[in-house]
Scaffold this motif. Sequence first.
Motif, PDB file in Angstrom:
ATOM      1  N   UNK A   1       0.832  -1.201   0.000  1.00 44.92           N
ATOM      2  CA  UNK A   1       0.000   0.000   0.000  1.00 44.92           C
ATOM      3  C   UNK A   1       0.867   1.251   0.000  1.00 44.92           C
ATOM      4  N   UNK A   2       0.352   2.302  -0.621  1.00 47.70           N
ATOM      5  CA  UNK A   2       1.019   3.602  -0.635  1.00 47.70           C
ATOM      6  C   UNK A   2      -0.022   4.688  -0.417  1.00 47.70           C
ATOM      7  N   UNK A   3       0.224   5.544   0.566  1.00 48.99           N
ATOM      8  CA  UNK A   3      -0.642   6.694   0.821  1.00 48.99           C
ATOM      9  C   UNK A   3       0.153   7.970   0.615  1.00 48.99           C
ATOM     10  N   UNK A   4      -0.447   8.924  -0.100  1.00 53.35           N
ATOM     11  CA  UNK A   4       0.182  10.219  -0.356  1.00 53.35           C
ATOM     12  C   UNK A   4      -0.762  11.311   0.113  1.00 53.35           C
ATOM     13  N   UNK A   5      -0.237  12.270   0.853  1.00 57.49           N
ATOM     14  CA  UNK A   5      -1.021  13.430   1.285  1.00 57.49           C
ATOM     15  C   UNK A   5      -0.276  14.701   0.894  1.00 57.49           C
ATOM     16  N   UNK A   6      -1.014  15.657   0.324  1.00 60.08           N
ATOM     17  CA  UNK A   6      -0.457  16.940  -0.097  1.00 60.08           C
ATOM     18  C   UNK A   6      -1.017  18.030   0.807  1.00 60.08           C
ATOM     19  N   UNK A   7      -0.125  18.893   1.312  1.00 60.73           N
ATOM     20  CA  UNK A   7      -0.529  19.963   2.217  1.00 60.73           C
ATOM     21  C   UNK A   7      -0.170  21.318   1.623  1.00 60.73           C
ATOM     22  N   UNK A   8      -1.125  22.238   1.694  1.00 66.31           N
ATOM     23  CA  UNK A   8      -0.890  23.643   1.381  1.00 66.31           C
ATOM     24  C   UNK A   8      -0.812  24.366   2.714  1.00 66.31           C
ATOM     25  N   UNK A   9       0.397  24.577   3.196  1.00 62.88           N
ATOM     26  CA  UNK A   9       0.551  25.063   4.554  1.00 62.88           C
ATOM     27  C   UNK A   9       0.125  23.978   5.520  1.00 62.88           C
ATOM     28  N   UNK A  10      -0.860  24.300   6.382  1.00 60.22           N
ATOM     29  CA  UNK A  10      -1.379  23.319   7.332  1.00 60.22           C
ATOM     30  C   UNK A  10      -2.575  22.561   6.779  1.00 60.22           C
TER      31      UNK A  10
ATOM     32  N   UNK B   1       4.735   4.206 -10.006  1.00 62.71           N
ATOM     33  CA  UNK B   1       5.751   4.943 -10.743  1.00 62.71           C
ATOM     34  C   UNK B   1       5.238   6.242 -11.349  1.00 62.71           C
ATOM     35  N   UNK B   2       4.021   6.267 -11.826  1.00 57.21           N
ATOM     36  CA  UNK B   2       3.481   7.459 -12.481  1.00 57.21           C
ATOM     37  C   UNK B   2       2.141   7.812 -11.848  1.00 57.21           C
ATOM     38  N   UNK B   3       2.198   8.597 -10.789  1.00 62.35           N
ATOM     39  CA  UNK B   3       1.009   8.975 -10.033  1.00 62.35           C
ATOM     40  C   UNK B   3       0.689  10.424 -10.366  1.00 62.35           C
ATOM     41  N   UNK B   4      -0.471  10.670 -10.948  1.00 63.83           N
ATOM     42  CA  UNK B   4      -0.790  12.013 -11.427  1.00 63.83           C
ATOM     43  C   UNK B   4      -1.990  12.624 -10.741  1.00 63.83           C
ATOM     44  N   UNK B   5      -1.924  13.938 -10.466  1.00 63.74           N
ATOM     45  CA  UNK B   5      -3.064  14.673  -9.937  1.00 63.74           C
ATOM     46  C   UNK B   5      -2.912  16.148 -10.301  1.00 63.74           C
ATOM     47  N   UNK B   6      -3.983  16.890 -10.080  1.00 60.70           N
ATOM     48  CA  UNK B   6      -4.023  18.293 -10.491  1.00 60.70           C
ATOM     49  C   UNK B   6      -4.004  19.209  -9.271  1.00 60.70           C
ATOM     50  N   UNK B   7      -3.138  20.233  -9.316  1.00 57.38           N
ATOM     51  CA  UNK B   7      -3.046  21.208  -8.240  1.00 57.38           C
ATOM     52  C   UNK B   7      -2.926  22.616  -8.817  1.00 57.38           C
TER      53      UNK B   7
ATOM     54  N   UNK C   1       3.874  23.336  -2.052  1.00 54.48           N
ATOM     55  CA  UNK C   1       3.172  22.299  -1.305  1.00 54.48           C
ATOM     56  C   UNK C   1       4.154  21.430  -0.518  1.00 54.48           C
ATOM     57  N   UNK C   2       3.629  20.797   0.530  1.00 51.38           N
ATOM     58  CA  UNK C   2       4.359  19.766   1.266  1.00 51.38           C
ATOM     59  C   UNK C   2       3.750  18.413   0.934  1.00 51.38           C
TER      60      UNK C   2
END
Length: 329
Positions: free
Chosen positions: A95-104, A119-125, A130-131
């Motif tokens: 399993x792999x979990x990814x979290x993106x933070x804008x500040x807090x 290998x190729x995980x895509x999303x829109x921001x 970001x952290x």
Amino acid sequence: MRKKTSCNTHRKQPKKLSDMKKKTYVWLASLLLMLVATLTSCEKFALDDSGTHSHDANANVIIHASVAKNNSTGTRSGEEDEEVEGKPLEDYCSRLSIAIFDGEEKVKTLNLKAEDGYEDIGFNLDAGKYRMVAIGHNGNGNCTISSPEKVKFYKNKMTDTFFYYGTFNVIDGEDTDDYILLNRAVAQFKVHISDATIPAEAHSIKFYYTGGSSTLDAVTGYGCVQSRQTESFKLQEGKRDYSVYTFPREENKGLKMTINILDADAQSIKEYSKEGVPVKRNNITQTNISIKDHTISDPDQKEDGDSGKGNLGFTVNPDWEGEIVVEFE
């Protein structure tokens, strides 16, 4: 008179029909309200920022995740060069979990399984800085990344776990490719049972230990709470090695480890214990025990008449990192 009575009866019937229609309308209105509530609830659920798809069709950020070839340090991988080479993460983590933070504020969460590919995980921001926290593990459920400093695991159960923490920028009108390397975050404690045959009365092995943590601070790579950890395994005739994991804390003073061999009624028939058991991130601390002979791998082992209790001796197995040997007098 009869005609008049009959006539009055016919005049009252439309009122009854009207009442039935009103009840029907009320019922239909209630049904519509229930449908609207259901649809509204589903819509709110759909707006959750978590996802399981590894690639967004409108992605402007592409993440390539792998395991660092030299993952002994556990430091942030964001300091690596853009062109990096690692080992396939799916070989280590289911399993792999990814979290993106804008500040807090957490703005994106993605939970993937090995079959989805890492290998190729895509999303829109939107454009900005970001952290990112990425956690690879082998638990039965997804981990919860409340903040970069607090990562908890399904039912507080620990497995071999890898982590990444770093920052990245998204520039308006440009795509972002980020290569991240995950480092091992855990220490492993392994017991090897040296008996040629497991005694018939021995049913399971139970570990109870303190001094480590089941919650990870992904910024530092250390455990961040004082945990009481318990794991139990049913003994199998063909299996001799049993392992548990912990996140060493920054002020690492070792573990207080108690191991019990239990019978079918969950009663202890043999206990081993020791304080100050050395653990280190990306290292295996190992000990050998004998259930049948009531012997342990320690020069100062207790005698058989010592109420089934004994102290444990350990060596640190360098299978994961470099060679480290710890001796006990």
